[in-house]
Design a protein around this motif. Structure first.
Motif, short mmCIF file in Angstrom:
data_model
loop_
_atom_site.label_atom_id
_atom_site.label_comp_id
_atom_site.label_asym_id
_atom_site.label_seq_id
_atom_site.Cartn_x
_atom_site.Cartn_y
_atom_site.Cartn_z
N LEU A 90 3.20 -6.85 2.23
CA LEU A 90 2.99 -6.30 3.56
C LEU A 90 1.52 -6.06 3.88
O LEU A 90 1.15 -5.93 5.04
CB LEU A 90 3.77 -4.99 3.71
N VAL A 91 0.67 -5.99 2.85
CA VAL A 91 -0.73 -5.65 3.09
C VAL A 91 -1.48 -6.77 3.81
O VAL A 91 -2.56 -6.54 4.36
CB VAL A 91 -1.46 -5.30 1.77
N GLY A 92 -0.95 -7.99 3.79
CA GLY A 92 -1.62 -9.08 4.48
C GLY A 92 -0.90 -9.55 5.72
O GLY A 92 -1.18 -10.64 6.24
N ILE A 93 -0.01 -8.71 6.24
CA ILE A 93 0.85 -9.15 7.32
C ILE A 93 0.11 -9.39 8.64
O ILE A 93 0.55 -10.15 9.49
CB ILE A 93 1.99 -8.12 7.53
N ALA A 94 -1.05 -8.76 8.82
CA ALA A 94 -1.80 -8.89 10.09
C ALA A 94 -2.96 -9.86 9.98
O ALA A 94 -3.83 -9.88 10.85
CB ALA A 94 -2.30 -7.52 10.54
N GLY A 95 -2.99 -10.66 8.93
CA GLY A 95 -4.07 -11.65 8.81
C GLY A 95 -5.21 -11.17 7.94
O GLY A 95 -5.11 -10.18 7.22
N GLU A 96 -6.34 -11.90 8.05
CA GLU A 96 -7.44 -11.70 7.12
C GLU A 96 -8.63 -10.97 7.73
O GLU A 96 -9.69 -10.92 7.12
CB GLU A 96 -7.92 -13.07 6.60
N ASP A 97 -8.49 -10.42 8.91
CA ASP A 97 -9.64 -9.82 9.59
C ASP A 97 -9.61 -8.31 9.66
O ASP A 97 -10.45 -7.71 10.34
CB ASP A 97 -9.75 -10.39 11.02
N THR A 98 -8.66 -7.68 9.03
CA THR A 98 -8.56 -6.23 9.14
C THR A 98 -8.00 -5.63 7.86
O THR A 98 -7.18 -6.24 7.16
CB THR A 98 -7.64 -5.84 10.33
N ALA A 99 -8.46 -4.40 7.56
CA ALA A 99 -7.94 -3.65 6.42
C ALA A 99 -6.84 -2.68 6.83
O ALA A 99 -6.34 -1.93 6.00
CB ALA A 99 -9.08 -2.87 5.76
N VAL A 100 -6.45 -2.72 8.12
CA VAL A 100 -5.44 -1.78 8.61
C VAL A 100 -4.11 -1.91 7.87
O VAL A 100 -3.50 -0.90 7.50
CB VAL A 100 -5.25 -1.94 10.13
N PRO A 101 -3.59 -3.15 7.61
CA PRO A 101 -2.30 -3.22 6.90
C PRO A 101 -2.32 -2.53 5.54
O PRO A 101 -1.37 -1.83 5.20
CB PRO A 101 -2.06 -4.73 6.78
N MET A 102 -3.38 -2.73 4.77
CA MET A 102 -3.46 -2.07 3.47
C MET A 102 -3.41 -0.56 3.63
O MET A 102 -2.63 0.14 2.96
CB MET A 102 -4.74 -2.46 2.73
N SER B 179 -0.22 -1.82 -3.63
CA SER B 179 -0.87 -2.23 -2.38
C SER B 179 -2.37 -2.37 -2.58
O SER B 179 -3.00 -3.32 -2.06
CB SER B 179 -0.58 -1.21 -1.28
N TYR B 180 -2.94 -1.45 -3.31
CA TYR B 180 -4.38 -1.53 -3.61
C TYR B 180 -4.70 -2.78 -4.43
O TYR B 180 -5.64 -3.51 -4.13
CB TYR B 180 -4.80 -0.27 -4.37
N ILE B 181 -3.92 -3.04 -5.47
CA ILE B 181 -4.18 -4.20 -6.32
C ILE B 181 -4.07 -5.49 -5.52
O ILE B 181 -4.88 -6.41 -5.69
CB ILE B 181 -3.21 -4.21 -7.52
N SER B 182 -3.08 -5.58 -4.63
CA SER B 182 -2.87 -6.81 -3.87
C SER B 182 -3.94 -7.04 -2.81
O SER B 182 -4.36 -8.18 -2.58
CB SER B 182 -1.49 -6.76 -3.18
N ALA B 183 -4.38 -5.97 -2.17
CA ALA B 183 -5.26 -6.13 -1.00
C ALA B 183 -6.73 -5.93 -1.29
O ALA B 183 -7.57 -6.46 -0.56
CB ALA B 183 -4.82 -5.15 0.10
N SER B 184 -7.07 -5.17 -2.31
CA SER B 184 -8.48 -4.80 -2.51
C SER B 184 -9.42 -6.00 -2.72
O SER B 184 -10.55 -5.97 -2.22
CB SER B 184 -8.62 -3.81 -3.66
#
Length: 438
Positions: free
Chosen positions: A390-402, A257-262
């Motif tokens: 799943l880390v990008g499920i809420a779009g590009e404006d929040t870090a909450v999914p990660m 999750s870190y690698i995908s979203a960071s």
């Protein structure tokens, strides 16, 4: 041997008259040349991240060169990851039946050939097909490397060796994108696969010349697919082994999750430059490696592995909670430094969690180290692959999914450890007589 009972350490001190004596000497020699063995096994475990991450900077070029949509080219990554996950299920049991050396050499040769064909692929469809084959064959390195460690070491020694391997395999995600970027300065995307072909060739030669057989014939399995499936079913029937497997798998999902979203979180949300992101990514990887060395050099042998693992899981869980609280604004608007600090602590704790879950699981399985290694690797890759999108499920404006995915996976990891491994019972189990063999 009962598949549910605690494993007994394999003997590496057989008398000269014993049947295993001819294979004991090579095992002891392998320990005496542990620097070479470590380098070979570290290179084998680094092959999957090299195959995945070195290729990342070339994705835009591949899209243009093969005239294919980005979504289609993304399947080249998915195919390689799926191959590495599924290949372990096949190659692990093969190594229990035929020994480690032959399946490893065959897998490495196929990896080299598949990678070379990737460099020549004229269409996206052919590239996807041979990336799948590349992953299937490359799985031989990582799954057999773990099994070889189980053949050579036991107990605290095995945990130390896994921590040492992180010096090499942990550096791969750091240097792979940098190598890929440098290759693209002098060649097109096909040059990345040429370099990977060279890496695979060198590793194959090193295995051929420097890594002998580590599984004595008397400890090999007989039977075909049905026997392999029964062995895996027996391993999964061991509650404690399954507990460590799931603990490590969900912890690996935190890492994925870190690698995908960071890259998105650090650069797009918190405004860091690509250079700053690269620096932070490198620092986090260094933290993971350093903590792994502290685990192997200072903690193992002085503190029970389960206690060390429990502390590591607690740190991961605490860091994930902190990240979620910061991402949801509980502490108000926070900058990059607090987020980066929490990520650094979380990633560093993986240097305790990952080697110790592998060691604890494999300690129970001297009779089927290849199959056990396959289950460990496949579960980690599959759970990580499921968690990553799943880390990008809420779009590009929040870090909450990660942060949420990391917290859920951390909770599941700690829950499996407590509910299935039951560490408070382990000391009593280790002192109890082993059940009679089958």
């Amino acid at each position: 041997m009962s598949e549910r009972g605690p494993a007994t350490a394999p003997s590496h001190d057989s008398s000269p008259e014993s049947p295993s004596a001819p294979t004991t000497a090579p095992l002891k020699a392998a320990r005496r040349t542990s620097l070479l063995v470590t380098f070979i096994l570290g290179g084998l475990t680094a092959l999957p991240p090299l195959s995945m991450d070195m290729y990342l900077p070339a994705l835009p070029q591949v899209t243009d060169a093969l005239h294919s949509p980005a979504a289609t080219i993304q399947l080249t990554l998915t195919a390689c990851l799926a191959g590495m996950a599924l290949g372990q299920l096949v190659i692990g049991p093969m190594s229990d039946k035929w020994g480690r050396r032959r399946p490893l050499l065959v897998g490495m040769v196929v990896y080299v050939l598949a990678t070379a064909i990737c460099a020549l692929a004229p269409t996206a469809e052919l590239l996807i097909s041979f990336r799948l084959l590349q992953g299937l064959a490359g799985a031989a390195g990582v799954v057999i490397a773990r099994a070889v460690v189980r053949d050579l070491y036991d107990g605290d020694e095995m945990a130390r060796f896994f921590s040492t391997l992180m010096l090499i395999s942990g550096a791969a995600p750091i240097v792979a994108p940098l190598i890929g970027g440098q290759v693209l300065r002098f060649a097109d995307w096909r040059g990345v696969f040429v370099v990977l072909t060279g890496v695979g060739t060198v590793l194959t030669l090193m295995v051929w010349r420097g890594l002998g057989e580590t599984l004595p014939p008397e400890r090999r399995h007989t039977g075909g697919v049905g026997s392999a499936l029964r062995t895996m079913r027996g391993l999964l029937g061991d509650r404690v082994f399954t507990g460590y497997t799931l603990t490590g798998g969900f912890a690996f999902a935190v890492l994925f999750s870190y690698i995908s979203a960071s890259p998105f979180v650090v650069q797009e949300i918190y405004g860091a430059s690509p250079q700053t992101f690269s620096l932070l990514f490198g620092l986090n990887s260094v933290g993971l490696i350093l903590v792994g060395q502290i685990n192997g050099k200072l903690l193992v042998g002085r503190v029970r592995l389960d206690k060390v693992l429990a502390v590591g899981l607690a740190v991961v869980l605490s860091s994930a909670v902190s990240l979620l609280l910061m991402a949801t604004g509980v502490f108000g608007e926070v900058g990059l430094i607090p987020i980066a600090t929490a990520l650094f602590v979380l990633m560093s704790a993986m240097g305790i969690v990952l080697p110790n879950t592998n060691a604890q699981a494999l300690m129970r399985t001297p009779h089927a180290a290849g199959s056990a290694s396959a289950l460990l690797g496949t579960s980690s890759f599959l759970v990580g692959a499921i968690a990553s999108p799943l880390v990008g499920i809420a779009g590009e404006d929040t870090a909450v999914p990660m942060a949420l995915v990391q917290l859920v996976c951390a909770v599941l990891s700690a829950s499996c450890f407590l509910a299935l491994c039951r560490p408070w019972q382990m000391r009593e189990a280790q002192t109890a007589p082993a059940p009679a063999g089958d």
